[in-house]
Structure formats: C-alpha cells, structure tokens
Scaffold this motif. Structure first.
Motif, PDB file in Angstrom:
ATOM      1  N   HIS A  36      -7.069   7.612  -5.506  1.00  0.00           N
ATOM      2  CA  HIS A  36      -8.336   6.921  -5.263  1.00  0.00           C
ATOM      3  C   HIS A  36      -9.517   7.770  -5.721  1.00  0.00           C
ATOM      4  CE1 HIS A  36      -6.529   4.432  -1.727  1.00  0.00           C
ATOM      5  NE2 HIS A  36      -6.127   4.019  -2.909  1.00  0.00           N
ATOM      6  N   ARG A  38      -8.589   9.960   7.512  1.00  0.00           N
ATOM      7  CA  ARG A  38      -8.612   9.418   8.878  1.00  0.00           C
ATOM      8  C   ARG A  38      -7.590  10.198   9.690  1.00  0.00           C
ATOM      9  NH1 ARG A  38     -12.769   6.088   9.817  1.00  0.00           N
ATOM     10  NH2 ARG A  38     -12.534   5.279  11.921  1.00  0.00           N
ATOM     11  N   ALA A  69     -13.136  12.301   4.116  1.00  0.00           N
ATOM     12  CA  ALA A  69     -12.855  10.863   4.189  1.00  0.00           C
ATOM     13  C   ALA A  69     -11.538  10.544   4.891  1.00  0.00           C
ATOM     14  CB  ALA A  69     -12.830  10.269   2.789  1.00  0.00           C
ATOM     15  N   GLU A 108      -4.884   3.634   5.872  1.00  0.00           N
ATOM     16  CA  GLU A 108      -6.035   4.538   5.896  1.00  0.00           C
ATOM     17  C   GLU A 108      -5.833   5.581   4.800  1.00  0.00           C
ATOM     18  OE1 GLU A 108      -8.528   4.057   7.689  1.00  0.00           O
ATOM     19  OE2 GLU A 108      -7.974   3.085   9.560  1.00  0.00           O
ATOM     20  N   VAL A 109      -6.887   6.375   4.522  1.00  0.00           N
ATOM     21  CA  VAL A 109      -6.757   7.432   3.520  1.00  0.00           C
ATOM     22  C   VAL A 109      -5.718   8.444   4.016  1.00  0.00           C
ATOM     23  CG1 VAL A 109      -7.954   9.299   2.319  1.00  0.00           C
ATOM     24  CG2 VAL A 109      -9.162   7.186   2.843  1.00  0.00           C
ATOM     25  N   ASP A 136     -20.519   0.443   9.716  1.00  0.00           N
ATOM     26  CA  ASP A 136     -19.786  -0.406   8.766  1.00  0.00           C
ATOM     27  C   ASP A 136     -18.415   0.181   8.418  1.00  0.00           C
ATOM     28  OD1 ASP A 136     -20.404   1.678   7.125  1.00  0.00           O
ATOM     29  OD2 ASP A 136     -21.369   0.476   5.565  1.00  0.00           O
ATOM     30  N   GLY A 137     -18.063   1.321   9.014  1.00  0.00           N
ATOM     31  CA  GLY A 137     -16.729   1.882   8.793  1.00  0.00           C
ATOM     32  C   GLY A 137     -16.666   2.909   7.689  1.00  0.00           C
ATOM     33  N   THR A 138     -17.770   3.146   6.958  1.00  0.00           N
ATOM     34  CA  THR A 138     -17.740   4.165   5.914  1.00  0.00           C
ATOM     35  C   THR A 138     -18.015   5.540   6.539  1.00  0.00           C
ATOM     36  OG1 THR A 138     -20.063   3.795   5.438  1.00  0.00           O
ATOM     37  CG2 THR A 138     -18.486   2.610   4.066  1.00  0.00           C
ATOM     38  N   VAL A 139     -17.645   6.597   5.814  1.00  0.00           N
ATOM     39  CA  VAL A 139     -17.847   7.948   6.342  1.00  0.00           C
ATOM     40  C   VAL A 139     -18.609   8.820   5.339  1.00  0.00           C
ATOM     41  CG1 VAL A 139     -15.844   8.049   7.869  1.00  0.00           C
ATOM     42  CG2 VAL A 139     -15.566   8.661   5.477  1.00  0.00           C
ATOM     43  N   ASN A 151     -12.207   6.366  -1.125  1.00  0.00           N
ATOM     44  CA  ASN A 151     -11.763   7.053   0.092  1.00  0.00           C
ATOM     45  C   ASN A 151     -12.767   6.865   1.223  1.00  0.00           C
ATOM     46  OD1 ASN A 151      -9.386   7.945  -0.969  1.00  0.00           O
ATOM     47  ND2 ASN A 151     -10.033  10.057  -1.268  1.00  0.00           N
ATOM     48  N   ALA A 152     -14.054   7.038   0.884  1.00  0.00           N
ATOM     49  CA  ALA A 152     -15.092   6.937   1.917  1.00  0.00           C
ATOM     50  C   ALA A 152     -15.145   5.536   2.531  1.00  0.00           C
ATOM     51  CB  ALA A 152     -16.437   7.317   1.325  1.00  0.00           C
ATOM     52  N   GLU A 153     -14.783   4.547   1.714  1.00  0.00           N
ATOM     53  CA  GLU A 153     -14.862   3.163   2.199  1.00  0.00           C
ATOM     54  C   GLU A 153     -13.522   2.632   2.687  1.00  0.00           C
ATOM     55  OE1 GLU A 153     -16.351   1.055  -1.128  1.00  0.00           O
ATOM     56  OE2 GLU A 153     -18.428   1.672  -0.794  1.00  0.00           O
ATOM     57  N   ARG A 154     -12.493   3.472   2.641  1.00  0.00           N
ATOM     58  CA  ARG A 154     -11.130   2.983   2.887  1.00  0.00           C
ATOM     59  C   ARG A 154     -10.960   2.322   4.265  1.00  0.00           C
ATOM     60  NH1 ARG A 154      -7.888   0.089   0.939  1.00  0.00           N
ATOM     61  NH2 ARG A 154      -6.251  -0.168   2.431  1.00  0.00           N
ATOM     62  N   HIS A 155     -11.501   2.963   5.301  1.00  0.00           N
ATOM     63  CA  HIS A 155     -11.329   2.429   6.655  1.00  0.00           C
ATOM     64  C   HIS A 155     -11.912   1.019   6.755  1.00  0.00           C
ATOM     65  CE1 HIS A 155     -10.827   2.360  10.944  1.00  0.00           C
ATOM     66  NE2 HIS A 155     -12.115   2.146  11.138  1.00  0.00           N
ATOM     67  N   LYS A 156     -13.097   0.873   6.192  1.00  0.00           N
ATOM     68  CA  LYS A 156     -13.784  -0.431   6.195  1.00  0.00           C
ATOM     69  C   LYS A 156     -12.945  -1.474   5.446  1.00  0.00           C
ATOM     70  CE  LYS A 156     -17.999  -2.123   4.015  1.00  0.00           C
ATOM     71  NZ  LYS A 156     -19.041  -1.669   3.078  1.00  0.00           N
ATOM     72  N   TRP A 212       0.849  -1.200   0.000  1.00  0.00           N
ATOM     73  CA  TRP A 212       0.000   0.000   0.000  1.00  0.00           C
ATOM     74  C   TRP A 212       0.877   1.240   0.000  1.00  0.00           C
ATOM     75  CZ3 TRP A 212      -0.568   4.028   3.537  1.00  0.00           C
ATOM     76  CH2 TRP A 212      -1.676   4.849   3.333  1.00  0.00           C
ATOM     77  N   ARG A 258      -9.750  -1.444   4.893  1.00  0.00           N
ATOM     78  CA  ARG A 258      -8.510  -1.713   5.611  1.00  0.00           C
ATOM     79  C   ARG A 258      -8.761  -2.767   6.690  1.00  0.00           C
ATOM     80  NH1 ARG A 258      -6.045   0.426  10.379  1.00  0.00           N
ATOM     81  NH2 ARG A 258      -3.768   0.420  10.263  1.00  0.00           N
ATOM     82  N   GLU A 259      -9.856  -2.591   7.412  1.00  0.00           N
ATOM     83  CA  GLU A 259     -10.197  -3.553   8.466  1.00  0.00           C
ATOM     84  C   GLU A 259     -10.392  -4.950   7.851  1.00  0.00           C
ATOM     85  OE1 GLU A 259     -11.462  -2.169  12.054  1.00  0.00           O
ATOM     86  OE2 GLU A 259      -9.729  -1.103  11.213  1.00  0.00           O
TER      87      GLU A 259
END
Lengths: 145, 517
Positions: free
Chosen positions: A48, B333, B331, B102-103, B167-170, A53-58, A42, A60-61
C-alpha cells in the motif's frame, strides 16, 4: 440436534443461488440455523501507499458496512422472513480460509457457496477460492451452479 | 476542481518560465539553478556539517553515533533480543484474525521500506565507498545495527502518540509524540520542538526526499540516452508526481508500490549472483572492508574519513533517528505500540546491513576503485577528494558501472530501478512533508495544495542542479530532522522503556499469545 449451515455470498447471482439452495435445505431439515457470510478478499501481505495505510481503518469500516447493507442484511432478512433462524457477518481475508474459520467458530455442519465467477490468469495459477475451499474444508461443501 | 485547475496553471507557468529561460540562455540554465541553489543553501549546510573545533569531524555524525549507542544500551540490545519476535510479528503470528483488513505489520514495514530502500542504497553507498573506500562499509554496517535501536524507539512513540481522527484516518510522527509526550511528562517546549521538527521535515522532504532523487534519476537516464539538460527530466518527473499527489491518480502510485519491491528483490538477486560468480574475491573484499575501516587504505581523511562517510550514508539511507519512519509506521492498527517498534527495527537491518552491504561488496569486487598495484593503497583523484575510479564515475554511475562490469545489460535494469525507487521515495516523502505541513498550518485542501506545488517545483530544481550542492543540502536537511528528533527521544525514551517492560513481561507470562503456530 440443530443443524448449522454456512452460506458464503459474493454479492453476485451465484451467491443468490447458493442462498436459495441453503434456504431450501434448511426448510427440508427443519431444525436448522444459518450463518450468512461475505468475505472481502484481502491479504496482509499486499503493498500500500502511505495514504492508503493512513485511511485503511476508515476504508475497512466502509467496506464492512457496505457489504452488510447491500448483501448480508437483505439475505438474513430473506431467511428470517421465510421463518428461518439466521445471522450474518462480514470478514476480511482469504475467502477459503475465512469461511473455514467461521465454520469452525460456529460448529458448522455444511458450507454452501456459489460457483465462483473468477477466471483467467490468477485462477490458473492459484486456483479459485471455491476450489481452495473444497480442498481444505473439514466439513462437506456444496457448490451451487 | 477549481483549485486543481489553478494548481495546474501554476505548474504550467513554472514550466513555461523554465522553457523561456532555456530558450534565451540554452547553455546556462542548469548552471544558474545550480549556482543560486548552492549560494542559498550554503550557510545551512555549513552549520549542520560544522566540524568540532580543531578537527575534521562533523558534530552531527557524533550526534547520531551517540544516539544509536545510547538507545542500544538503554534498551539492552533490543535489536538482538527482539529480532526473532519482530519476524514473527511481520509473519502475522500475533495478529488477531478479527482485525483482518486493518493495516498489517507487514504492510507498515513494506510501505516504510519503499520510502527508505532506494537511491540511498544505490547512489549513497557508491558515494560512501567512493570517498571513504571499502572501509566505509564496515562503519555503515555498524551504524545500521546500532540504528535499529533508534528506529525502535521512534516508531514505538509514533504509534503510541498518533492522532486518530473521527473519520477513522490517522496521523502520527515526531511532531505528535514530541508535543504530546512532553506534555505527559510535564516538560515544557514539546510544541516548539514539534514545530522545529516539522520545518526540518519539510526541508528534508524537499532535499533528500525529492531533489536528490530527481538529480540521481536524471544522472541515470542521461548516462544511458546521452547528456541533455536536467530540467527536462525534472519537468517530466514533476508532472508525474503532480498527477499522483495533486491529481490523486492512485493507479500510478499503486503500480509503483507493486513494482518497487520486485525491483528491490531483483537488485539484491543480481548482487548475490555477482558475488557468487566472484566467490573467490569475497574474502578479499571483506578483508578490504575490515582493513579499510581502521586504516583507510590511503583514502582521503584516512580511517576517520571512512567512518564519517559510513555513518553519514547509513543514516541517510536507513533514516534511523531521523523521525520519518515514525510517520510511516504510525498507520498500523495495534493495541501494543511496542510491536510496531519491534517490526521497525528490521528496517535498518534490511536497508543497511543487507542491501547497502551488497552494493558496497559489488563495487569493491568489480575493481572500479583504482588501487596502486605495488602498495595496495587507493589512488586518489586529481582533487584528492575521492578514490579514483575507472571512467571517473561517482554516485549512481559508479554502482551502475560496477554491476555492468559483471552483467553487461544490468545498467539498463538499474536505470529503470533507480527511476522507480526515486519516484516511490518522492511519493513517500511528499507524504512526510505534507504531514509536517498540515501539522503547522492545519488540514485543508488549499493548504495542502500549496505544499504539493512547492514539492513539484523542487523536483525540477533537483534534476537541474549538480550532485554536489544537492547532496549537501539533502544530507543537511535530513540530519537537521535528527537533531530535533533525537533530542526529544532522550526525554521520551523512558516512556518506551515502560511500554517495553510491560510488553515483555506479558509475553513471557503467556498473556500475549500467538494466534498462529
């Protein structure tokens, strides 16, 4: 003094061979602890879309939990079953840089990785992750064929 | 799957309708679309651009200038004080390696830039320079520098008040900080402002984020392959946009996201080469910019005309104060919302101060704007509305001609760049519009699909209509977002100041440290 070995896994056969070699070494050493690591390739400088970007955290987990359950946990269990002390973890980043950072954090004596399977264009330009590791690591690196 | 099928059918029905209509009245479809569109949007455009009584000065321009000035002073020139820190943040000097994956600040900035750097920098600047003369560039740069503070304010709030779902989305943006921030301050009306903003954001997404892009992409393609009806480009564009936003074909979006930055670099590179080749004229061009800024050099409306055009096109290009960037930046983090505010202030700098200025200088140096050799003043076109240009070009065609006069093959590269920029801006704005839509109507596949189909239909209308009504509506829609957003920011800026104070004191005491040297 306890020896510490770091094994880099890639989820492929080469990683399995590295793990087997590390296990053999640890058994020969005796007083030895192992750290098993899986690095998700990464870069913070990639591009992106908004949605990504909005879904990135999800994501990553998800990436971490998939790598843990599929690759790292079975490897740690295998080592534990063989009577060895082992811990494992997943990190994102450049493979060589991340392995070196983990090595420093855990005072690792030696890094063991499988010969990478990547090839072609990017390897010619940037070199493989393994060769970058060999060139920049400050501890001995064993590359298992 | 069924929903996608029915959506496809609806789109085909629209295309079919357009086809039949075209077959019946081959010559007039574009004109009809144009006429209906101009009539429908006229009153809205009139309201937003209404001049102060007894003057030609639109109130909206003063609104934006005032906002940028207020934020610049209130945050004591944050754009100067934190410029270096912003670059360190983008480089990742302050990023915790534990958060890798993360972003990153770079990614949030790059994504936001791909939504803003685009036609505003190529076509918009040409419109500004064409109407307001080179002097408009000066005001554009001023607006860009001041706008950095507006962007800082809104993006800090965007991250601070975003919604994080289970669900972790923002989701973030003005609609969230207006409603949550006002509630936190115990002020009424936050929710209403949020809804009004959302309505305008949807209009902005359909106008500047969609129709203007489709329109200029068509102009560019038609300029190369020869004139043909705009709706054809519209249908093709709509189909590709549809494939990405409804069909979820991420590969197209991903390719665009990778090619667009490359195109941006190529564009700036070409501009630099042209400037280097014509180095002897750079001093003269800057002279024109400065002189024109205060005298107008004979352009329509004099120096006020240059100022209005400069501020209008700068705001349209960098979107500072508009609120769209707050959606894009939210978005990231980070534990510190201020860091994203700092990063975002680089956006108007790159977009307006660097890229727009390049375009304006190339147009000025190229000699496409015709001046009277005796007086040095610009000659106006027959209608007296804009500077006369070689071949009567305007908008993106003017930029194309200017680049083409130095590098003959560059218009072809520019055409590809325009199409890609237009496409990436559309994808970005479809997301901004969608976030506003779901804020009002709630999340859900069917509700989202309705917006996405409307979005695709407007691509076709945008490509078919003339530049005049499209650009008016696009401007009006985007500026109407700024009306609500800036109004809210005046109330919320004290929250940002508190954050900034806390952050900068921790930075100076060494509590916040670099992870990298």
């Amino acid at each position: 003094m306890t020896a510490k070995l770091l094994v880099g896994l890639d989820g492929h056969a080469s990683g399995d061979r590295a793990l087997a070699h590390a296990q053999k070494l640890a058994q020969l050493i005796g007083d030895c602890e192992l750290v098993v690591a899986y690095i998700v390739e990464w870069s913070p400088f990639s591009f992106h879309t908004q949605e990504e970007n909005a879904e990135r955290h999800k994501r990553r987990e998800e990436e971490i939990s998939t790598a843990m359950t599929r690759v790292v946990d079975p490897a740690v269990k295998k080592l534990n079953d063989a009577g060895l002390k082992a811990i494992g973890g997943v990190r994102h980043g450049d493979v060589a840089e991340a392995l070196i950072a983990i090595g420093k954090k855990h005072n690792i004596d030696q890094i063991i990785v499988g010969r990478s399977s990547e090839g072609g264009f990017s390897r010619r330009i940037f070199g493989s992750a393994v060769s970058n590791l060999v060139m920049s690591a400050s501890v001995p690196v064993t590359v298992v064929n | 799957m069924k929903t996608i099928q029915s959506a496809l059918l609806s789109l085909l029905a629209v295309i079919g309708f357009a086809n039949t209509a075209y077959a019946q009245e081959a010559m007039t479809l574009d004109q009809k679309v144009n006429e209906i569109f101009a009539n429908v949007t006229g009153p809205f455009v009139g309201l937003i651009f209404a001049p102060f009584p007894g003057t030609d000065f639109p109130w909206i321009v003063l609104w934006l200038v005032t906002a940028a000035t207020v934020f610049t002073l209130y945050f004591a020139f944050v754009q100067v004080r934190f410029f270096g820190h912003a670059i360190a943040l983008v480089k990742g000097d302050y990023s915790d390696p534990q958060d890798a994956g993360e972003v990153s600040h770079f990614q949030a900035l790059a994504t936001a830039l791909s939504g803003t750097v685009g036609l505003g920098n190529i076509a918009g600047v040409a419109v500004a320079v064409g109407i307001g003369g080179p002097g408009a560039t000066f005001w554009m740069i001023v607006a860009g520098l001041m706008g950095m503070a507006s962007k800082f304010t809104e993006c800090t709030l965007g991250v601070k008040y975003r919604n994080e779902y289970e669900d972790g989305t923002v989701s973030g943006g003005p609609m969230y900080y207006l409603s949550k921030g006002f509630k936190e301050l115990g002020l009424p009306g936050g929710k209403i402002l949020a809804v009004v903003f959302s309505v305008f954001c949807i209009l902005g997404a359909l106008g500047g984020g969609n129709m203007f892009q489709a329109n200029q992409a068509h102009a560019q393609i038609a300029g190369i392959v020869g004139d043909y009806p705009g709706w054809i480009t519209g249908v093709i564009f709509a189909a590709v946009v549809f494939a990405v936003i409804v069909g979820g074909i991420k590969s197209i979006a991903r390719v665009t996201e990778k090619v667009v930055p490359f195109m941006g670099i190529l564009y700036v590179g070409a501009a630099i080469i042209i400037l280097i080749v014509n180095y002897d004229k750079i001093g003269w061009a800057f002279g024109q910019v400065i002189e024109g800024a205060f005298t107008g050099l004979g352009v329509a409306g004099g120096f006020v005309g240059a100022l209005i055009q400069g501020f209008k096109r700068a705001a349209f290009s960098n979107e500072a104060g508009v609120g769209s960037a707050a959606i894009a930046h939210s978005a990231v983090r980070t534990k510190e919302p201020i860091t994203e505010g700092c990063v975002s202030l680089l956006e108007p700098f790159i977009d307006t101060v660097v890229v727009c200025t390049m375009t304006a200088l190339v147009i000025t140096i190229s000699g496409q704007l015709i001046t009277d050799p005796d007086t040095g003043q610009f000659i106006l076109n027959e209608a007296g509305t804009a500077v006369k240009t070689i071949g009567d070009t305007s908008g993106v065609e003017l930029t194309s001609a200017a680049f083409g006069s130095s590098i003959s093959w560059f218009p072809y590269v520019l055409a590809v760049a325009v199409v890609l920029f237009a496409f990436s801006t559309m994808i970005s704005w479809s997301y901004y519009g969608l976030k506003s839509w779901t804020y009002m109507f709630g999340e859900g596949k069917k509700k989202e699909l309705v917006f996405k189909i409307i979005f695709c239909i407007f691509v076709i209308i945008g490509a078919a209509a003339n530049l005049g009504p499209v650009i008016d509506f696009s401007d009006a829609a985007i500026f109407s977002m700024a009306v609500v957003n800036v109004f809210g920011l005046y109330f919320l800026m004290k929250l940002v100041k508190k954050e900034l104070h806390s952050y900068s004191s921790r930075l100076s005491t060494g509590e916040i440290q670099k992870f990298k040297d």
